[in-house]
Every structure is written in structure tokens, then in C-alpha cells.
Write a protein that holds these residues in place. Sequence first.
Motif, mmCIF file in Angstrom:
data_model
loop_
_atom_site.group_PDB
_atom_site.id
_atom_site.type_symbol
_atom_site.label_atom_id
_atom_site.label_comp_id
_atom_site.label_asym_id
_atom_site.label_seq_id
_atom_site.Cartn_x
_atom_site.Cartn_y
_atom_site.Cartn_z
ATOM 1 N N VAL A 192 0.796 -1.263 -0.105
ATOM 2 C CA VAL A 192 -0.070 0.051 -0.079
ATOM 3 C C VAL A 192 0.802 1.463 0.066
ATOM 4 O O VAL A 192 1.783 1.398 1.089
ATOM 5 C CB VAL A 192 -0.909 -0.120 1.212
ATOM 6 C CG1 VAL A 192 -1.738 1.252 1.530
ATOM 7 C CG2 VAL A 192 -2.086 -1.144 1.275
ATOM 8 N N LEU A 193 0.561 2.392 -0.819
ATOM 9 C CA LEU A 193 1.237 3.435 -1.123
ATOM 10 C C LEU A 193 0.276 4.453 -0.444
ATOM 11 O O LEU A 193 -0.975 4.587 -0.934
ATOM 12 C CB LEU A 193 1.569 3.757 -2.298
ATOM 13 C CG LEU A 193 2.470 2.945 -3.233
ATOM 14 C CD1 LEU A 193 2.744 3.231 -4.633
ATOM 15 C CD2 LEU A 193 3.686 2.497 -2.504
ATOM 16 N N THR A 194 0.587 5.086 0.658
ATOM 17 C CA THR A 194 -0.321 5.966 1.536
ATOM 18 C C THR A 194 0.525 7.357 1.505
ATOM 19 O O THR A 194 1.765 7.285 1.209
ATOM 20 C CB THR A 194 -0.928 5.606 2.624
ATOM 21 O OG1 THR A 194 -2.015 6.450 2.986
ATOM 22 C CG2 THR A 194 0.200 5.300 3.639
ATOM 23 N N PHE A 195 -0.153 8.352 2.262
ATOM 24 C CA PHE A 195 0.588 9.706 2.110
ATOM 25 C C PHE A 195 0.737 10.268 3.583
ATOM 26 O O PHE A 195 -0.492 10.141 4.165
ATOM 27 C CB PHE A 195 -0.312 10.502 1.261
ATOM 28 C CG PHE A 195 -0.377 10.087 -0.097
ATOM 29 C CD1 PHE A 195 0.610 10.210 -1.116
ATOM 30 C CD2 PHE A 195 -1.555 9.223 -0.610
ATOM 31 C CE1 PHE A 195 0.601 9.715 -2.476
ATOM 32 C CE2 PHE A 195 -1.529 8.743 -1.918
ATOM 33 C CZ PHE A 195 -0.537 8.983 -2.850
ATOM 34 N N ASP A 196 1.788 10.895 3.588
ATOM 35 C CA ASP A 196 2.043 11.521 5.222
ATOM 36 C C ASP A 196 0.875 12.241 5.599
ATOM 37 O O ASP A 196 0.316 13.061 5.006
ATOM 38 C CB ASP A 196 3.194 12.210 5.080
ATOM 39 C CG ASP A 196 3.939 12.730 6.402
ATOM 40 O OD1 ASP A 196 3.606 11.839 7.092
ATOM 41 O OD2 ASP A 196 4.127 13.797 6.447
ATOM 42 N N GLY A 197 0.521 12.067 6.755
ATOM 43 C CA GLY A 197 -0.607 12.571 7.579
ATOM 44 C C GLY A 197 -1.759 12.221 7.320
ATOM 45 O O GLY A 197 -2.868 12.868 7.859
ATOM 46 N N THR A 198 -2.166 11.260 6.464
ATOM 47 C CA THR A 198 -3.434 10.834 5.978
ATOM 48 C C THR A 198 -3.981 9.547 6.783
ATOM 49 O O THR A 198 -2.731 9.010 7.779
ATOM 50 C CB THR A 198 -3.414 10.368 4.726
ATOM 51 O OG1 THR A 198 -2.747 9.062 4.504
ATOM 52 C CG2 THR A 198 -3.076 11.740 3.697
ATOM 53 N N PRO A 199 -4.886 9.119 7.079
ATOM 54 C CA PRO A 199 -5.380 7.949 7.950
ATOM 55 C C PRO A 199 -4.860 6.823 7.503
ATOM 56 O O PRO A 199 -4.453 5.891 8.599
ATOM 57 C CB PRO A 199 -6.968 7.968 7.679
ATOM 58 C CG PRO A 199 -7.515 9.307 7.472
ATOM 59 C CD PRO A 199 -6.231 10.047 6.558
ATOM 60 N N GLY A 200 -4.389 6.561 6.502
ATOM 61 C CA GLY A 200 -3.641 5.291 5.971
ATOM 62 C C GLY A 200 -2.255 5.388 6.595
ATOM 63 O O GLY A 200 -1.805 4.178 7.136
ATOM 64 N N ALA A 201 -1.577 6.597 6.692
ATOM 65 C CA ALA A 201 -0.116 6.575 7.196
ATOM 66 C C ALA A 201 -0.208 6.650 8.724
ATOM 67 O O ALA A 201 0.642 5.918 9.275
ATOM 68 C CB ALA A 201 0.471 7.983 6.665
ATOM 69 N N GLN A 202 -1.369 7.169 9.113
ATOM 70 C CA GLN A 202 -1.486 7.033 10.723
ATOM 71 C C GLN A 202 -1.906 5.731 11.190
ATOM 72 O O GLN A 202 -1.298 5.511 12.221
ATOM 73 C CB GLN A 202 -2.645 8.268 11.018
ATOM 74 C CG GLN A 202 -2.271 9.655 10.770
ATOM 75 C CD GLN A 202 -3.526 10.432 10.965
ATOM 76 O OE1 GLN A 202 -4.497 10.059 10.832
ATOM 77 N NE2 GLN A 202 -3.139 11.767 10.770
#
Length: 172
Positions: free
Chosen positions: A57-67
Motif C-alpha cells: 500500500v502506498l499512502t500519504f503522510d498525515g493521512t489516515p492510511g499513514a497514521q
Amino acid sequence: RRDVFRNSPKAIAGFFADAGLRPPGEAERLISLFCYPQAPVNRLFDILESGQTKIRVLTFDGTPGAQAVPARGMTPGRQRGALSVDVLPFLPPDDYDRVLWACDLNFVRGEDSFVRAQLAARPLVWQAYPQEGEAHRIKLDAFLSRYCGGAHAGAKSLAGFWRVWNGFAPAE
């Protein structure tokens, strides 16, 4: 540009290298994850982690996926079960397009990324921006009616998944 990029393993590997990531492996599937806080990210990660196919999974800093990554005791880039997650910084639109083009499935939020995901011509799951009076539900249902185009089992499953992702049905 999309087709040239998608058909060039060298361009894809170069893009990943520039982002500080290892290039996609042949035996793994790539998923981009850009969502709002109410998305059932942990349930999604549970399912992906327990699967048989390697998923990154590639997710983005500060988003729920990264959290969700440290909250689950995971470390970016490390495999846990079938799942690994890489966290990217927010990207300029052209680079975000390349992420969408490179992935096998794209979870997107809002309207701009929704349009970009459609232009990427990859399977997608859209989380509509929550609006007063459930206007976002009306938009979602209108799109699903057109996108799914029928009552066959695959269309019902897809529509059901999108409704769960948007909080209109329980995550089972």
C-alpha cells in the motif's frame, strides 16, 4: 503519458527510486490509499495482511492510511503478513498521477483525485467528501448506478464495498 509510463518498467522503477522506494516486485500488487478519517482503514489492513497475495500500500503522510501504520505496530516498508505499507509525502499532481498509473487499485477521496483515478484507467474505490444532507451519498449512488450499469453480482459487490468504504453500510 499514462500509457507510455505504464508500459515502461524503467520509467516506473525510476519514479519509485526518485521517491525513495524500492520498485514494484513482480509478485506484489500495488494499492494507493488516500482517504478521509472515517474510512475503515484498519479493517482493510486486516484483510490485506491476512491474504495470500503480497500487497504493498502506498499512502500519504498525515493521512489516515499513514497514521494507521504505527498505530498497528507496523514500520513503513516492512512486510507484515501479506501487507507492507510505504508512506509518501504529498506529491505534485503529475507525480500523484504516476502513483495512480502504477497501482493495481486506487483508493481515492474527494473529487479531484476521483477524476484523476478515472483518467488513470485502473480499478478504483472512491470516498466522497462528506456533505450536509448526505449530498455525498446521492453523488456516490448516482455514480455507482452509471459505473456498475446493472444488477449482476460483481456490480452489487462493488457498490456494496464502496458504500462500506463511505460509511453507508457496516464493515463486515
